[in-house]
Write a protein that holds these residues in place. Sequence first.
Motif, PDB file in Angstrom:
ATOM      1  N   ALA A  11      40.213 -17.586  21.763  1.00 51.99           N
ATOM      2  CA  ALA A  11      39.397 -16.424  21.409  1.00 51.99           C
ATOM      3  C   ALA A  11      39.250 -15.476  22.594  1.00 51.99           C
ATOM      4  N   CYS A  12      40.125 -15.634  23.591  1.00 50.28           N
ATOM      5  CA  CYS A  12      40.062 -14.740  24.751  1.00 50.28           C
ATOM      6  C   CYS A  12      41.459 -14.205  25.063  1.00 50.28           C
ATOM      7  N   GLY A  13      42.448 -14.595  24.267  1.00 49.33           N
ATOM      8  CA  GLY A  13      43.803 -14.051  24.452  1.00 49.33           C
ATOM      9  C   GLY A  13      44.671 -14.824  25.433  1.00 49.33           C
ATOM     10  N   HIS A  14      44.229 -16.012  25.844  1.00 44.98           N
ATOM     11  CA  HIS A  14      45.028 -16.748  26.832  1.00 44.98           C
ATOM     12  C   HIS A  14      46.359 -17.227  26.236  1.00 44.98           C
ATOM     13  N   ASP A  15      46.416 -17.345  24.900  1.00 42.70           N
ATOM     14  CA  ASP A  15      47.707 -17.634  24.250  1.00 42.70           C
ATOM     15  C   ASP A  15      48.689 -16.484  24.526  1.00 42.70           C
ATOM     16  N   HIS A  47      35.946 -10.456  22.308  1.00 42.32           N
ATOM     17  CA  HIS A  47      36.248 -11.709  23.014  1.00 42.32           C
ATOM     18  C   HIS A  47      35.179 -12.765  22.736  1.00 42.32           C
ATOM     19  N   HIS A  48      35.612 -14.003  22.667  1.00 42.89           N
ATOM     20  CA  HIS A  48      34.741 -15.170  22.472  1.00 42.89           C
ATOM     21  C   HIS A  48      34.042 -15.116  21.104  1.00 42.89           C
ATOM     22  N   ASN A  49      34.690 -14.475  20.157  1.00 42.12           N
ATOM     23  CA  ASN A  49      34.153 -14.397  18.788  1.00 42.12           C
ATOM     24  C   ASN A  49      35.179 -15.050  17.853  1.00 42.12           C
ATOM     25  N   ALA A  57      41.627 -24.097  32.800  1.00 41.77           N
ATOM     26  CA  ALA A  57      40.152 -24.025  32.923  1.00 41.77           C
ATOM     27  C   ALA A  57      39.600 -22.721  33.485  1.00 41.77           C
ATOM     28  N   GLU A  58      40.117 -21.594  33.027  1.00 44.67           N
ATOM     29  CA  GLU A  58      39.521 -20.323  33.473  1.00 44.67           C
ATOM     30  C   GLU A  58      38.146 -20.135  32.849  1.00 44.67           C
ATOM     31  N   GLU A  59      38.015 -20.526  31.571  1.00 47.02           N
ATOM     32  CA  GLU A  59      36.736 -20.296  30.883  1.00 47.02           C
ATOM     33  C   GLU A  59      35.598 -21.080  31.542  1.00 47.02           C
ATOM     34  N   LEU A  60      35.932 -22.122  32.259  1.00 49.71           N
ATOM     35  CA  LEU A  60      34.910 -22.902  32.970  1.00 49.71           C
ATOM     36  C   LEU A  60      34.708 -22.364  34.383  1.00 49.71           C
TER      37      LEU A  60
HETATM   38 ZN    ZN Z   1      37.145 -15.616  28.085  1.00 45.63          ZN
END
Ligand code: ZN
Length: 449
Positions: free
Chosen positions: A164-168, A419-421, A199-202
């Motif tokens: 949900a942040c586009g990391h794909d 983002h994050h939705n 682990a960027e989201e962390l």
């Molecule tokens: Zn994010």
Amino acid sequence: MLASMGCIADCKKERNELNISYLPNINENDLLTELKKLRRMFHKNPELGFNEFWTTARICEYLEELNCTLLYGDGLYNNFSEPELLTEWSDKAYKAAKDRYNNDEWISKLGGRTGLVAIIEGKQPGPEIGFRFDIDGLPIKESSEKSHAPCAGGFNATNENMHACGHDGHITVGLGLAKILANNTEQLKGKYYLLFQPAEELILGGKIFSKLKFIQGLDYFFPIHIGLIGIKKVICGLSFLADKRYNVLFKGSRSHAGAYPEEGKNALLAACSAATNLYGISRHSGGTSRINVGEFIANNASNIISDKARFELDLRGETNEICEYLKFQAQNIINGAAIMHNVESEMTFLAEAETANNSIELISEVRKACLDIGIESDAIIDNYLVPGSEDATFIMNAVIRNGGLSTYIGIGSPTFGGHHNEQFDFDEDILPKGVKLLYQLTENITSGE
Ligand SMILES: [Zn+2]
Ligand SMILES: [Zn+2]
């Protein structure tokens, strides 16, 4: 430009759904079709930070076919200068991934750690250039509404996690770039490090990657992010807020809420006082700031005076100094709330992200590369502050401290739910644009070498 992509056709290989078959006279539509396949494969199976075993395995599997050196597992993390940073991976999660994917050959080679680095060496002398692509997803259940394009297209995730942040998309751009670079090594100048970071989201993986030895030798370093501004514009220098996250605990003592309430020390009340007052910290004249209280837990039943309460606290500032100011004020409020209710308090550090300064010189280079690939001047923004946070800043600062240059590139797109939705998505036609832009940037930077 992509003129040199003709050679890529030579290495066309049939490799099930991972295959990208670049054609001699490639056009953007062909590239889009191939990149879409990759993006959708990763989108369908998002994994959380430090659990990206399948994701890392598929990236390795794809890159294995290319002319590059792969660092993963022990080969990446051996001789790590700060082993205390490597405690986040769990043996249990690794075993579960091996079981789930039936001892997948690549997952078995990862030694319990996720993330990897691909090194591509040009035959011509030149600088060392790094790119960062983060690979983790979020604990969000993806929308199952047909209005949500991944759902309509049949590639929505069903494992309770979500990209949900586009990391794909970041992984996909990284793989597209790797393929072009790796198939062009005869003419290629310099050495390229493609960082597929966990682990960027962390906000934990960037700090780990910033300690990898070769980071100090990078002349140029470019993290990227897609989406963000909601429109299709490229941002040459994205800035983020510094971020500090804490666990806050209040410890009191229980008593019967009806019979002897005065004998209890009410941790819940102290936590509530702290939470409401934290939002009242004065704004800072030096720039933007953010305060948020997250997960809030006080487990006692309603007939018991609460002896324990905890919450997570997130503090962000436009500069590291503003973040320090927020921390100082927060500490006073938490201590004060504890005194007020005669309980004890603890504020324990969880994670952080720094700010980093984008190089003016590289902002100009990104602008030039945009124009070279046909992006209109009014679709290019030099600087933009995103009120989120990023751990690639640790890597940027490590590069800058050692005399290198860095700028964070934003590849803007509509973000639908944001983002994050659970409705988040981006326009897939920005994927080839991202690949072309990064490749053009490398050509421009090395042309004078
Ligand atoms: Zn994010
Ligand atoms: Zn992100």
